[in-house]
Design a protein around this motif. Structure first.
Motif, mmCIF file in Angstrom:
data_model
loop_
_atom_site.group_PDB
_atom_site.id
_atom_site.type_symbol
_atom_site.label_atom_id
_atom_site.label_comp_id
_atom_site.label_asym_id
_atom_site.label_seq_id
_atom_site.Cartn_x
_atom_site.Cartn_y
_atom_site.Cartn_z
ATOM 1 N N ASP A 89 1.290 5.372 4.015
ATOM 2 C CA ASP A 89 0.819 6.470 3.164
ATOM 3 C C ASP A 89 1.744 6.729 1.981
ATOM 4 O O ASP A 89 1.523 7.684 1.226
ATOM 5 N N ARG A 90 2.775 5.879 1.820
ATOM 6 C CA ARG A 90 3.687 6.080 0.701
ATOM 7 C C ARG A 90 3.112 5.560 -0.602
ATOM 8 O O ARG A 90 3.735 5.708 -1.662
ATOM 9 N N THR A 91 1.936 4.910 -0.538
ATOM 10 C CA THR A 91 1.260 4.457 -1.743
ATOM 11 C C THR A 91 -0.050 5.225 -1.909
ATOM 12 O O THR A 91 -0.567 5.780 -0.950
ATOM 13 N N VAL A 92 -0.556 5.263 -3.131
ATOM 14 C CA VAL A 92 -1.838 5.913 -3.414
ATOM 15 C C VAL A 92 -2.729 4.898 -4.138
ATOM 16 O O VAL A 92 -2.391 4.466 -5.242
ATOM 17 N N PRO A 93 -3.859 4.499 -3.542
ATOM 18 C CA PRO A 93 -4.308 4.899 -2.204
ATOM 19 C C PRO A 93 -3.444 4.270 -1.118
ATOM 20 O O PRO A 93 -2.707 3.326 -1.383
ATOM 21 N N ALA A 94 -3.557 4.796 0.090
ATOM 22 C CA ALA A 94 -2.779 4.268 1.206
ATOM 23 C C ALA A 94 -3.201 2.828 1.494
ATOM 24 O O ALA A 94 -4.337 2.428 1.248
ATOM 25 N N LEU A 95 -2.263 2.042 2.004
ATOM 26 C CA LEU A 95 -2.527 0.655 2.364
ATOM 27 C C LEU A 95 -2.565 0.515 3.876
ATOM 28 O O LEU A 95 -1.768 1.138 4.583
ATOM 29 N N ARG A 144 -2.995 -4.414 -6.518
ATOM 30 C CA ARG A 144 -3.343 -3.057 -6.942
ATOM 31 C C ARG A 144 -2.928 -2.768 -8.376
ATOM 32 O O ARG A 144 -3.399 -1.821 -8.986
ATOM 33 N N CYS A 145 -2.048 -3.561 -8.955
ATOM 34 C CA CYS A 145 -1.483 -3.242 -10.260
ATOM 35 C C CYS A 145 -2.512 -3.067 -11.372
ATOM 36 O O CYS A 145 -2.395 -2.129 -12.160
ATOM 37 N N PRO A 146 -3.558 -3.918 -11.497
ATOM 38 C CA PRO A 146 -4.502 -3.718 -12.604
ATOM 39 C C PRO A 146 -5.187 -2.359 -12.602
ATOM 40 O O PRO A 146 -5.621 -1.884 -13.650
ATOM 41 N N GLY A 147 -5.260 -1.698 -11.466
ATOM 42 C CA GLY A 147 -5.897 -0.392 -11.410
ATOM 43 C C GLY A 147 -4.935 0.751 -11.645
ATOM 44 O O GLY A 147 -5.316 1.910 -11.568
ATOM 45 N N GLU A 148 -3.677 0.443 -11.940
ATOM 46 C CA GLU A 148 -2.678 1.490 -12.126
ATOM 47 C C GLU A 148 -2.336 1.644 -13.603
ATOM 48 O O GLU A 148 -2.578 0.762 -14.422
ATOM 49 N N ARG A 149 -1.743 2.772 -13.920
ATOM 50 C CA ARG A 149 -1.359 3.017 -15.308
ATOM 51 C C ARG A 149 -0.182 2.142 -15.721
ATOM 52 O O ARG A 149 -0.052 1.780 -16.875
ATOM 53 N N LEU A 150 0.696 1.820 -14.789
ATOM 54 C CA LEU A 150 1.913 1.077 -15.128
ATOM 55 C C LEU A 150 1.688 -0.421 -14.966
ATOM 56 O O LEU A 150 2.396 -1.110 -14.247
ATOM 57 N N CYS A 151 0.682 -0.964 -15.639
ATOM 58 C CA CYS A 151 0.358 -2.381 -15.480
ATOM 59 C C CYS A 151 1.399 -3.290 -16.116
ATOM 60 O O CYS A 151 1.360 -4.496 -15.925
ATOM 61 N N ASP A 152 2.314 -2.715 -16.924
ATOM 62 C CA ASP A 152 3.381 -3.553 -17.456
ATOM 63 C C ASP A 152 4.348 -3.993 -16.360
ATOM 64 O O ASP A 152 5.238 -4.798 -16.597
ATOM 65 N N THR A 153 4.171 -3.467 -15.123
ATOM 66 C CA THR A 153 5.018 -3.916 -14.021
ATOM 67 C C THR A 153 4.471 -5.172 -13.364
ATOM 68 O O THR A 153 5.105 -5.717 -12.477
ATOM 69 N N LEU A 154 3.303 -5.650 -13.776
ATOM 70 C CA LEU A 154 2.711 -6.823 -13.133
ATOM 71 C C LEU A 154 3.623 -8.047 -13.194
ATOM 72 O O LEU A 154 3.787 -8.731 -12.177
ATOM 73 N N PRO A 155 4.239 -8.390 -14.335
ATOM 74 C CA PRO A 155 5.128 -9.558 -14.339
ATOM 75 C C PRO A 155 6.271 -9.434 -13.327
ATOM 76 O O PRO A 155 6.635 -10.417 -12.666
ATOM 77 N N GLU A 156 6.827 -8.220 -13.194
ATOM 78 C CA GLU A 156 7.903 -8.047 -12.212
ATOM 79 C C GLU A 156 7.373 -8.228 -10.798
ATOM 80 O O GLU A 156 8.039 -8.817 -9.948
ATOM 81 N N ARG A 157 6.170 -7.742 -10.528
ATOM 82 C CA ARG A 157 5.616 -7.879 -9.186
ATOM 83 C C ARG A 157 5.341 -9.335 -8.848
ATOM 84 O O ARG A 157 5.570 -9.779 -7.722
ATOM 85 N N LEU A 158 4.844 -10.072 -9.820
ATOM 86 C CA LEU A 158 4.624 -11.501 -9.598
ATOM 87 C C LEU A 158 5.955 -12.213 -9.374
ATOM 88 O O LEU A 158 6.056 -13.113 -8.529
#
Length: 323
Positions: free
Chosen positions: A135-141, A183-197
């Protein structure tokens, strides 16, 4: 002065419960800092039980720790031999695990999935055991394990129907990282996608180090392993990957120091013998500082005083005299 913790029966009953040592759903807490205290507490409690100091609550705690050693080995994907790691013969260790699983339904289900699969459609990737909800993420995983022993996730549930993401992952951290990338494309902070990859890629590198974490020293000197891990750390682009490799490098630094102590050598001599790095006072002191960081962050508090003593007694560098 370092305080020595009195790890007696009552202390362990109060402080060595698995819930105090482990957070399965937060891989950012790291691997070594959880597994090392778990191993240490099991060994201490096993020694108390062998000495006749353990009553039923302590034996149940020992059994729970044995189970969680097995669970952690599957959760993080490391090789685990009970006798080599704990000194307890494999059949006896397995009896502890089974005794715990018989008392806790959720743990029995987890153990069964990796063994007989009585509760599963055996080997069925579409039959999934729900592990829990983060539940630490929104939506929960929601996370699960399928019949082929792969970790799965979903963030979408429609009533009783759960739409699991189609891919499975070899360890929980891989699934956890992938869930955040998806989940990143649905979030406002999509500039974090390269870091997540990058985090996913770098964790894949780290997995081979986690798998070998408890291996005895092989044919490759620990200094060579340190150099290789340090090179991988230097190219990490994500905070998660850097954190994983900082711990890997620090662990190998600690192994260099421990080996130097056992062989009555300086750290500089150990590194020079490895032949992979240019040796100077800065390098030797850097290895010693990394070893100190590893002890502070990843060694059981019950063991830190003796490890600090080992470190203090190991000489980093002895200047060469000019001939």
């Amino acid at each position: 002065m370092t305080e020595t913790i009195g790890c007696d029966v009552n202390w362990h009953l109060a402080h060595s419960q698995p819930a105090h040592l482990l957070d399965y759903f937060d891989p950012a807490r790291g691997f070594a800092g959880q597994i090392n205290p778990l191993v240490s507490r099991f060994r201490d409690i096993q020694a108390l039980c062998d000495a006749g100091d353990g009553d039923e609550p302590l034996m149940q705690l020992r059994n729970a720790l044995a189970f969680h050693l097995v669970k952690m080995s599957r959760w993080w994907g490391f090789d685990f031999c009970p006798r080599g790691l704990t000194g307890v013969r494999n059949p006896l260790f397995l009896s502890y695990v089974k005794a715990h699983a018989a008392r806790v339904v959720e743990d029995e289900s987890f153990f069964d999935l990796f063994t007989m699969q009585h509760h599963m459609h055996a080997n069925d990737a579409g039959h999934i055991l729900v592990l829990g909800r983060d539940d630490r993420t929104v939506p929960a995983l929601l996370y699960g394990l399928d019949g082929q022993k792969g970790f799965r996730f979903t963030s979408r549930a429609n009533g009783a129907d759960i739409a699991w993401y189609r891919h499975s992952y070899p360890d929980f951290a891989s699934a956890w990282l992938a869930a955040r990338t998806i989940r990143c494309p649905g979030e406002r902070l999509c500039d974090t996608l390269p870091e997540r990859l990058a985090a996913e890629r770098e964790h894949a590198w780290a997995r081979s180090w986690h798998q070998r974490y408890f291996h005895r020293a092989g044919t490759r000197p620990v200094v060579q392993l340190y150099t290789e891990a340090y090179a991988q750390l230097s190219v990490c682009q994500s905070a998660f990957g850097r954190a994983e490799f900082e711990t890997i490098v620090n662990d190998l630094a600690f192994k260099i120091v421990r080996t130097a102590f056992e062989r009555a050598m300086t750290i500089a001599d150990m590194i020079e013998e490895g032949g992979t790095m240019d040796m100077n006072l800065r390098v030797a002191n850097g290895v010693k500082q990394r070893a100190r960081t590893f002890i502070a962050a990843c060694v059981d508090p019950c063991r830190r005083p003796e490890m600090d003593t080992l470190l203090d007694r190991t000489i980093a560098y002895r200047p060469r005299r000019c001939s």
